[in-house]
Design a protein around this motif. Structure first.
Motif, PDB file in Angstrom:
ATOM      1  N   HIS A  22       0.811  -1.216   0.000  1.00  0.00           N
ATOM      2  CA  HIS A  22       0.000   0.000   0.000  1.00  0.00           C
ATOM      3  C   HIS A  22       0.844   1.266   0.000  1.00  0.00           C
ATOM      4  N   ARG A  23       2.182   1.118   0.097  1.00  0.00           N
ATOM      5  CA  ARG A  23       3.055   2.291   0.067  1.00  0.00           C
ATOM      6  C   ARG A  23       3.657   2.543  -1.307  1.00  0.00           C
ATOM      7  N   LEU A  57      -4.471  -2.521   1.046  1.00  0.00           N
ATOM      8  CA  LEU A  57      -5.118  -2.065   2.270  1.00  0.00           C
ATOM      9  C   LEU A  57      -6.611  -1.838   2.059  1.00  0.00           C
ATOM     10  N   GLU A  63       1.141  -2.395  11.507  1.00  0.00           N
ATOM     11  CA  GLU A  63       0.468  -1.239  12.103  1.00  0.00           C
ATOM     12  C   GLU A  63      -0.798  -0.863  11.345  1.00  0.00           C
ATOM     13  N   ARG A  64      -0.790  -0.985  10.013  1.00  0.00           N
ATOM     14  CA  ARG A  64      -1.971  -0.627   9.241  1.00  0.00           C
ATOM     15  C   ARG A  64      -3.060  -1.686   9.386  1.00  0.00           C
ATOM     16  N   GLN A 114      -4.577  -1.007  12.732  1.00  0.00           N
ATOM     17  CA  GLN A 114      -5.397   0.202  12.705  1.00  0.00           C
ATOM     18  C   GLN A 114      -6.788  -0.092  12.141  1.00  0.00           C
ATOM     19  N   GLU A 115      -6.861  -0.842  11.068  1.00  0.00           N
ATOM     20  CA  GLU A 115      -8.166  -1.179  10.493  1.00  0.00           C
ATOM     21  C   GLU A 115      -8.934  -2.116  11.413  1.00  0.00           C
TER      22      GLU A 115
END
Length: 412
Positions: free
Chosen positions: A71-72, A133, A175-176, A179-180
Motif C-alpha cells: 500500500h506504500r 489495504l 500497524e496498518r 489500525q483497520e
C-alpha cells in the motif's frame, strides 16, 4: 481558492448520520501558494495542509501511480493541473468519491449518491486493486455500515478475492492491519468485518488464528450456533453493544476462544483446556500485529479466565481471590470490569441467548470491591501490639484477610 468538501463528511451527511472530521480538496494551487495563505504543511507523502484558523485538513488535488508492491508503493502527482474529477477517481469507493461545492451542490462522477441510496459499497475503478489495504478498508466500512443495510457489490467482492489470491496482502505492514482491525472492533457490527474478509479469502491472510475457528464444532447444548467462528462473530457484536467503541474489550472478545482451533479432532465437539491452549496463538497474533500492551493483557486474561468467571458461583473463596490476583485486579480494577464485559459477551453471544442475564459480571465486581477494601495497613493494625509482618509473611496475611472478606461478602 477552488475548494471542495470531500470524503466521509459528504457521505455521512447524505446518510443522515453524524460525521467526524471534515476534509477538503484544493484544485489549481501549489504548495507555496498554500503556505503564502498561512496554511501549515503536515503531509509527508503528499501535500496536505492545516487551515490557519480551523486546523482542518486541506489536500491538494492529486493523482497516484502504482510504483511497487504493497500500500506504500505509489508515486503521487499534485500538479496544479490535476482536476477534481481526477482526484476523486483515485479514491476507494464511490460513496467516498463525492465532493460538495461551497454552494452545496454535489460533484458525483462515479455514482456515489446512487450507491448510498442503494446501500452498496462499490469500488471506483480498476486502480482499487493497486492498494491491498483497501480490502481491509472495505471490511471495516462494512463493520460500520452493515447495520444500515449496506452490502459489498458483487464486482467489488470479486476484485477483493483476486487481490487476496495475488499475495499482496502479505505486504501490509502490521500497524496498518491493526489500525483497520481496532476501528472495526469499535464499530457496531464487527461480525461484518470478519465475514467480509472471510468471503474474499483475506481473513486467512491477516488473521489466520481467527479464520481457523470457522468450521470447528462446539457442543450444541451450550452453543446452538455450533460453529466456533459464528460464535466469535456473535461475541464481537455483543461486546460492541455492551461496550460501545471500546476496542480493548472488542479485541479480547475476538480472541478469547482461539484455543478451540487447536482441539484434537477426536475430542470434538468438546474443548477441554481450550482456555490455556489459546494463549500460544494469541501470543503469535499479538507479536505479528504489534498489539498494544493494554489490549494484549486483557486478551490474555479473558482467554485464560473466561470459564472461571462463568462458573464463579462454584469457585471457592480462595480461588476467587487468586483469580482476581492473577488478573492484577487489586492494582487495576478496571481490568476486572472489562473482563466481566468480555465474559458477558461470550455468554450472550450465542444463538438464542442474547437476552440472557449474566449475574456473574456484577458479582465478580462486588467481590473485588470487598477484597480490595482490605489493605496491608489494616492487617498490620490488627496485629497484637509489638508484632509486625513484612515481605512474604505480610503478603500471606493480606491474602488470608482478603479471602475472609470475600467469604463475608458472599454470605450477605
Amino acid at each position: 481558492m477552488e475548494v471542495y468538501l470531500v470524503g466521509g463528511a459528504v457521505r455521512d451527511a447524505l446518510l443522515g448520520i453524524a460525521g467526524g472530521d471534515r476534509d477538503w480538496v484544493v484544485v489549481g494551487q501549489t504548495p507555496q501558494a498554500m503556505r503564502d495563505r498561512g496554511f501549515r504543511a503536515v503531509g509527508r507523502d503528499f501535500p496536505v495542509f492545516l487551515h490557519p484558523q480551523t486546523q482542518e485538513e486541506y489536500a491538494l488535488a492529486r493523482t497516484e501511480r502504482k510504483s511497487g508492491r504493497g500500500h506504500r508503493g505509489f508515486v503521487v502527482d499534485a500538479d496544479p493541473s490535476v482536476t477534481l474529477e481526477q482526484d476523486l477517481a483515485r479514491r476507494d469507493f464511490t460513496i467516498n468519491a463525492i465532493a460538495r461545492r461551497p454552494d452545496g451542490t454535489l460533484v458525483d462522477p462515479f455514482g456515489g449518491v446512487a450507491d448510498i441510496e442503494a446501500r452498496v459499497l462499490r469500488h471506483v475503478g480498476p486502480a482499487f486493486a493497486e492498494d491491498p489495504l483497501r480490502v481491509l478498508r472495505a471490511a471495516r466500512f462494512m463493520a460500520r455500515f452493515a447495520p444500515l443495510g449496506f452490502r459489498v457489490a458483487d464486482e467489488t467482492m470479486a476484485l477483493m478475492r483476486a487481490m487476496a489470491e495475488s499475495g499482496e496482502l502479505a505486504e501490509l505492514v502490521p500497524e496498518r492491519v491493526w489500525q483497520e482491525l481496532v476501528r472495526a472492533l469499535a464499530s457496531k457490527a464487527p461480525s461484518a468485518f470478519l465475514r467480509t474478509l472471510r468471503e474474499c479469502g483475506a481473513l486467512a491472510v491477516v488473521l489466520p488464528e481467527v479464520d481457523a475457528l470457522y468450521g470447528v464444532p462446539q457442543r450444541a447444548e451450550f452453543h446452538p450456533e455450533v460453529d466456533t467462528g459464528v460464535h466469535v462473530e456473535l461475541v464481537c457484536d455483543m461486546a460492541a453493544e455492551l461496550a460501545p467503541g471500546d476496542d480493548v474489550v472488542g479485541f479480547a472478545a475476538l480472541v478469547h476462544d482461539l484455543g478451540k482451533a487447536r482441539t484434537p479432532a477426536h475430542v470434538l465437539p468438546r474443548h477441554l483446556g481450550h482456555e490455556h491452549a489459546g494463549l500460544k496463538p494469541l501470543g503469535e497474533l499479538c507479536e505479528r500485529l504489534k498489539v498494544p500492551v493494554a489490549h494484549r493483557r486483557l486478551a490474555e486474561v479473558a482467554c485464560r479466565e473466561h470459564l472461571n468467571v462463568h462458573r464463579l458461583a462454584e469457585l471457592r473463596d480462595d480461588t476467587v481471590h487468586d483469580l482476581l490476583a492473577r488478573c492484577d485486579g487489586f492494582r487495576q480494577p478496571g481490568r476486572i470490569a472489562q473482563l466481566a464485559l468480555v465474559c458477558e459477551a461470550d455468554k450472550r453471544g450465542r444463538t438464542g441467548h442474547r437476552d440472557d442475564a449474566y449475574p456473574q459480571g456484577p458479582e465478580l465486581l462486588r467481590l473485588l470491591e470487598a477484597a480490595a477494601a482490605v489493605r496491608a495497613g489494616d492487617v498490620l493494625a490488627a496485629l497484637p501490639e509489638g508484632r509486625t509482618l513484612e515481605g512474604p509473611a505480610l503478603g500471606a496475611a493480606l491474602r488470608k484477610a482478603r479471602i475472609a472478606a470475600i467469604h463475608e461478602a458472599r454470605t450477605l
